[in-house]
Design an enzyme around this catalytic site. Structure first.
Site, mmCIF file in Angstrom:
data_model
loop_
_atom_site.group_PDB
_atom_site.id
_atom_site.type_symbol
_atom_site.label_atom_id
_atom_site.label_comp_id
_atom_site.label_asym_id
_atom_site.label_seq_id
_atom_site.Cartn_x
_atom_site.Cartn_y
_atom_site.Cartn_z
ATOM 1 N N SER A 106 0.832 -1.206 0.000
ATOM 2 C CA SER A 106 0.000 0.000 0.000
ATOM 3 C C SER A 106 0.872 1.263 0.000
ATOM 4 O O SER A 106 1.618 1.486 -0.954
ATOM 5 C CB SER A 106 -0.967 -0.040 1.186
ATOM 6 O OG SER A 106 -1.975 0.920 1.051
ATOM 7 N N ASP A 203 -9.922 -5.266 -4.144
ATOM 8 C CA ASP A 203 -9.338 -4.191 -3.335
ATOM 9 C C ASP A 203 -10.238 -2.964 -3.423
ATOM 10 O O ASP A 203 -10.384 -2.362 -4.484
ATOM 11 C CB ASP A 203 -7.936 -3.858 -3.861
ATOM 12 C CG ASP A 203 -7.162 -2.907 -2.960
ATOM 13 O OD1 ASP A 203 -7.807 -2.101 -2.254
ATOM 14 O OD2 ASP A 203 -5.919 -2.961 -2.966
ATOM 15 N N HIS A 233 -7.545 -5.732 -0.201
ATOM 16 C CA HIS A 233 -6.405 -4.838 0.007
ATOM 17 C C HIS A 233 -5.369 -5.442 0.953
ATOM 18 O O HIS A 233 -4.177 -5.160 0.812
ATOM 19 C CB HIS A 233 -6.898 -3.500 0.568
ATOM 20 C CG HIS A 233 -5.835 -2.453 0.635
ATOM 21 N ND1 HIS A 233 -5.206 -1.953 -0.490
ATOM 22 C CD2 HIS A 233 -5.268 -1.812 1.700
ATOM 23 C CE1 HIS A 233 -4.306 -1.049 -0.130
ATOM 24 N NE2 HIS A 233 -4.327 -0.951 1.186
#
Length: 257
Positions: A106, A203, A233
């Site tokens: 991320s 996600d 995610h």
């Protein structure tokens, strides 16, 4: 699990970290560095999995907490992308030897891309997991309502609901304004090493268009994008973790003669 150690960075921040080393006499492989996400820490599923994987496959490994995250000192709301990138660069310089494989999750994917662009000598390859470059501008600011933008300007922060905690995300004006100086998808992005992007189709935090934008924008001769149907995610199911490990192994085999 051994207690974390503390590192006083050249920027005056005290960072918590863990390292593990390959067994003496084992085959030399590229070390791994895990770069965590926004409001995440080094005790997450992917970080601990990669540490165990590194031990089993004879690799040096580093995981750490950015300032204001996890067990590192500082307040989260005082931080920003530039400072967290400095944290990563400082601890990598101090705790690793030679080019590393950066595994960025991320926000960690954004930081890995910044390190790869600015310090390519430190990087053997990048693996981005749900990588979220430029999210402060393209996701947060772009989706703020006029009232939220006004609150940010007047109060210096705005609270957003979180899917991962009962506590809201508090976003500061410092984070947004600094993020504009840290963007990587507006100017040329040279990445002179292999890059692998792994992204789940489920996600809901980082759109599938983001890794596609990296693929189209980066100046990289060896960049692969893999979409995983149904992965979210977190990207931390057993199958997801095995794919991350296989991707590391494939990068290490890439230049074997």
């Amino acid at each position: 699990m051994p207690a974390h150690r503390l590192f006083s960075s050249p920027h005056g921040r005290v960072l918590a970290y863990h390292t593990s080393s390959r067994a003496e006499g084992s085959e030399k492989k590229h070390g791994l560095v895990f770069l965590g996400g926004f409001r995440s820490d080094m005790e997450g599923t992917k970080a601990l999995f990669l540490e165990q994987f590194a031990r089993e496959t004879g690799r040096d490994f580093l995981r750490f907490d950015y300032s204001g995250h996890g067990q590192s000192e500082g307040e989260f709301l005082d931080g920003c992308i530039t400072e967290w990138t400095e944290d990563a660069v400082d601890v990598i310089a101090a705790m690793t030897d030679g080019p590393q494989i950066l595994v960025g999750s991320s926000m960690g994917g954004w930081i890995a891309l910044r390190i790869g662009r600015d310090y390519p000598e430190k990087v053997y390859g990048i693996i981005g997991i749900a990588a979220a470059p430029d999210f402060t501008e393209d996701s947060m600011w772009a989706e703020f309502s006029p009232d939220q933008r006004r609150e940010l300007a007047e109060k210096g922060q705005v609270a957003l609901p979180s899917d991962y905690s009962d506590d809201p995300y508090v976003i500061t004006r410092k984070l947004i304004e600094d993020g504009r100086n840290a963007l990587v998808l507006r100017d040329p992005l040279p990445l002179p090493f292999p890059v692998r992007l792994l992204h789940g189709t489920a996600d809901t935090d980082v759109k599938m268009s983001v890794p596609q934008k990296i693929l189209d924008h980066a100046n990289c001769d060896d960049l692969h994008l893999t979409f995983v149907k149904g992965a979210d995610h977190r990207f931390s199911t057993e199958d997801n973790l095995e794919l991350i490990a296989a991707t590391v192994e494939a990068l290490d085999r890439r230049n074997q003669t």
